[in-house]
Design a protein around this motif. Structure first.
Motif, PDB file in Angstrom:
ATOM      1  N   LEU A  48      -4.342  -3.827   1.886  1.00 14.60           N
ATOM      2  CA  LEU A  48      -3.254  -3.450   0.982  1.00 14.60           C
ATOM      3  C   LEU A  48      -3.716  -2.418  -0.041  1.00 14.60           C
ATOM      4  O   LEU A  48      -2.941  -1.568  -0.483  1.00 14.60           O
ATOM      5  N   LEU A  55       0.779   0.402   6.901  1.00 13.90           N
ATOM      6  CA  LEU A  55       1.194  -0.992   7.014  1.00 13.90           C
ATOM      7  C   LEU A  55       2.551  -1.098   7.701  1.00 13.90           C
ATOM      8  O   LEU A  55       3.434  -0.269   7.483  1.00 13.90           O
ATOM      9  N   LEU A  58       4.159  -7.521   6.462  1.00 11.35           N
ATOM     10  CA  LEU A  58       3.354  -8.501   5.756  1.00 11.35           C
ATOM     11  C   LEU A  58       4.105  -9.824   5.688  1.00 11.35           C
ATOM     12  O   LEU A  58       5.210  -9.888   5.159  1.00 11.35           O
ATOM     13  N   LEU A  75       2.935  -3.918  -4.867  1.00  9.15           N
ATOM     14  CA  LEU A  75       2.420  -3.805  -3.513  1.00  9.15           C
ATOM     15  C   LEU A  75       3.065  -2.631  -2.788  1.00  9.15           C
ATOM     16  O   LEU A  75       4.173  -2.211  -3.125  1.00  9.15           O
TER      17      LEU A  75
END
Length: 265
Positions: A48, A55, A58, A75
């Protein structure tokens, strides 16, 4: 698939009663081309925090999401809240995921030509156990290794168990994947790298070697050790000078001892 947030200042929203928990399904099969699976606190947190890691999704339990928000703040991706059993269903009951599961693309892999002239490398000769390779990656990150050279075949993927064992080290030590290890060692030798092979039967003690960068330490698989052609491509073969009754170690432990003993500068 969870989409990324454009507003980087937004924090993951805490769950409301009965909200956000649903059986998790992988957005695409784990291990499919272009996506890897990371799980556990250290691998996921390090990924992260790595802007170079793209990404996809999650998954987090309520407690894990709260811990992420408390320790990391904003995030790059919104957690999808699930129950621990949902992650177990994706990974298997023996995976120690600590409430975190991340689907992400592999990091960009450099080539041999991209390595700096003062690099310190590890080369893995058909080490296939992902636990061992992951532990080696973690050690490599601790000792400032520039990259790990491995082959496309006879090597585990940088995901799953390997990533968990690496404890976040994958974000700091890239893999250089080559077709033929011996040819890669020959090329590195032509560039001035000192090629040090670890061999339990070698005549030279490891603590008598004082190499300078660039250097590459070559490790063989447990049991088989270095293959014959790999051995011939090394400038020196060295052994750990054991003093006890047991004369061999797990290859990841041997890697740690070697890196400490050489302290290549």
């Amino acid at each position: 698939m969870t989409t990324r947030r454009d507003d980087k200042a937004a924090r993951p929203r805490g769950p409301r009663p009965g909200e956000g928990r649903r059986p998790a399904r992988p957005s695409r099969p784990a291990g499919a081309e272009g996506v890897g699976v990371l799980y556990g606190w250290h691998p996921v947190v390090q990924a992260l925090g790595n802007a170079g890691r793209r990404l996809h999704r999650l998954l987090a339990t309520e407690n894990a999401a709260a811990r992420l928000a408390a320790e990391l703040g904003p995030l790059r991706i919104t957690p999808e809240l699930v129950r621990p059993g949902d992650i177990n269903a994706l990974l298997g009951p023996d995976a120690v995921h600590q409430g975190l599961y991340l689907e992400a693309e592999p990091l960009p892999a450099p080539g041999l030509d991209d390595l700096p002239d003062n690099a310190l490398l590890l080369a893995l000769d058909q080490i296939t156990d992902p636990h061992n390779v992951g532990a080696i990656v973690r050690t490599a990150a601790a000792f400032g290794v520039t990259a790990i050279v491995t082959t496309a075949r006879h090597a585990p993927g940088a995901t799953g168990v390997l990533a968990k064992s690496a404890s976040g080290g994958l974000e700091h030590v890239p893999f250089v994947t080559v077709r033929n290890l011996a040819e890669a060692l020959i090329e590195l030798g032509e560039r001035g790298f000192t090629r040090i092979g670890l061999d339990s039967e070698a005549a030279v003690d490891l603590d008598t070697i004082t190499p300078a960068r660039p250097a590459v330490i070559v490790l063989g698989a447990e049991g088989k050790g270095l293959r014959e052609r790999t051995r011939t491509c090394c400038d020196v073969l060295a052994r750990i000078p054991f003093t006890g009754e047991i004369r061999s170690l797990n290859v990841s432990n041997a890697a740690a001892i070697t890196l400490y003993a050489l302290r290549v500068r």
